[in-house]
Enzyme design. Structure first.
Site, PDB file in Angstrom:
ATOM      1  CG  HIS A 179      -2.031   0.954   1.186  1.00 56.60           C
ATOM      2  ND1 HIS A 179      -1.848   2.320   1.149  1.00 56.60           N
ATOM      3  CD2 HIS A 179      -3.386   0.769   1.162  1.00 56.60           C
ATOM      4  CE1 HIS A 179      -3.015   2.929   1.109  1.00 56.60           C
ATOM      5  NE2 HIS A 179      -3.967   2.019   1.108  1.00 56.60           N
ATOM      6  CB  ALA A 180       1.448   3.878  -2.522  1.00 55.83           C
ATOM      7  CG  ASP A 181      -0.865   7.711   1.862  1.00 52.67           C
ATOM      8  OD1 ASP A 181      -0.064   7.808   2.814  1.00 52.67           O
ATOM      9  OD2 ASP A 181      -1.742   8.559   1.632  1.00 52.67           O
ATOM     10  CG  LEU A 182      -0.547   1.049   6.087  1.00 54.20           C
ATOM     11  CD1 LEU A 182      -1.917   0.537   5.686  1.00 54.20           C
ATOM     12  CD2 LEU A 182       0.380  -0.112   6.442  1.00 54.20           C
ATOM     13  CG  ASN A 195      -5.808   5.484   2.982  1.00 53.11           C
ATOM     14  OD1 ASN A 195      -6.820   6.110   2.656  1.00 53.11           O
ATOM     15  ND2 ASN A 195      -4.597   5.845   2.590  1.00 53.11           N
TER      16      ASN A 195
END
Length: 241
Positions: free
Chosen positions: A166-169, A173
Site C-alpha cells: 500500500h503506497a500510503d498506509l 485508509n
C-alpha cells in the site's frame, strides 16, 4: 469477475460486467448523479470523492488529483504512458486481484481515463462499504484500544503476506465496519515479492500517521505498550500463520 472494456477516441472505460452489465461516461460525472438526485455527499481535497446511488448500488466515485507542490502545476492531469499504466486502470485491476485473494477491499465497479495530448485524467468507481468509520476517526473518538490495535495488525499482515504494498498506509485508509476491517485507497499500490524492508517501511508509515493524529499524547512508552506492541505482535502472528 468479468472485465469489459469500452473505448472511444478520447479514452476508455473498464468495468466489471458481473456488477453492472453496462457503464458509460455519465457514471463518472458527479453532476449527472446530482441531477438525478442520486448524489448524497461530495468532498473536495486531493481525492474528489462523491457518494453516488447507481443501478449497481451505492458507490464511491473518486476523481484522481495530484497532491503536494505538483498539484499547483498539474492539478488532475497525469503524464500519458499508455492505457494499462493509467492510475485508474491499475488500481481497478489491483482491487480485482486482491478480491480474488479474499482480502478485505472495496469491490471495483469501473474505471475510466480521458486522454488529451501528453496527459490524461482518471476516475474510479467502487462499491461503498456501509456503516464505516476510519481508524483516524476512531482515534479521535477514543476508540483505539489494545483490541482494535491487534485487529489492525492482523489486517495489515494479511495484505503483506499476499505481497500487497500500500503506497500510503495511514490511519485514514483503514476502515472499520460491523463486518470487519478494510484497507482502501490503493492508488500507486502494487504486488511485490514479500520482503522485510518494504513491509517494515509500510508499518512505520502507519506509526507516523498515528503519531501525527495524537495517538501518543500520553507518551511514546504508553503508546508502545497499549497500541504498537499489541499491533506488531498480532501482525507477526498473522504473517506467520
Amino acid at each position: 469477475m468479468h472485465e469489459q472494456l469500452r473505448q472511444d477516441a478520447k479514452g476508455a472505460i473498464l468495468f466489471d460486467a458481473t456488477v453492472s452489465p453496462q457503464v458509460d461516461g455519465p457514471w463518472f460525472d458527479a453532476d449527472h448523479w446530482r441531477g438525478q438526485g442520486a448524489l448524497s455527499t461530495q468532498s473536495g481535497g486531493r481525492g474528489g470523492v462523491a457518494i453516488i446511488h447507481t443501478p449497481a448500488g451505492e458507490c464511491v466515485l473518486r476523481h484522481y488529483r495530484r497532491g503536494g507542490v505538483v498539484a499547483r502545476l498539474m492539478g488532475d492531469r497525469y503524464l500519458w504512458t499508455g492505457a494499462d499504466r493509467t492510475r485508474s486502470f491499475r488500481e481497478f485491476r489491483l482491487l480485482q486481484t486482491m478480491a480474488k485473494l479474499q482480502l478485505p477491499v472495496p469491490q471495483a465497479v469501473a474505471a475510466q481515463y480521458r486522454h488529451a495530448g501528453l496527459h490524461y485524467r482518471a476516475d474510479l468507481i467502487m462499491r461503498r462499504i456501509a456503516d464505516t468509520y476510519t481508524l483516524a476517526d476512531g482515534l479521535a473518538q477514543g476508540r483505539l484500544d489494545t483490541e482494535l490495535a491487534r485487529e489492525v495488525g492482523a489486517l495489515v499482515a494479511r495484505f503483506h503476506r499476499a505481497g500487497v504494498w500500500h503506497a500510503d498506509l495511514n490511519a485514514h485508509n483503514v476502515l472499520i465496519a460491523p463486518s470487519g476491517l478494510y484497507l482502501v485507497d490503493f492508488d500507486r499500490g502494487r504486488m511485490r515479492t514479500p520482503e522485510l524492508g518494504w513491509r517494515m517501511a509500510n508499518l512505520q508509515r502507519l506509526r507516523r500517521s498515528l503519531f501525527k493524529l495524537g495517538a501518543a499524547e500520553q507518551g511514546e512508552a504508553v503508546f508502545d505498550q497499549m497500541i504498537w506492541t499489541p499491533l506488531m505482535d498480532s501482525y507477526e502472528r498473522t504473517l506467520s500463520a
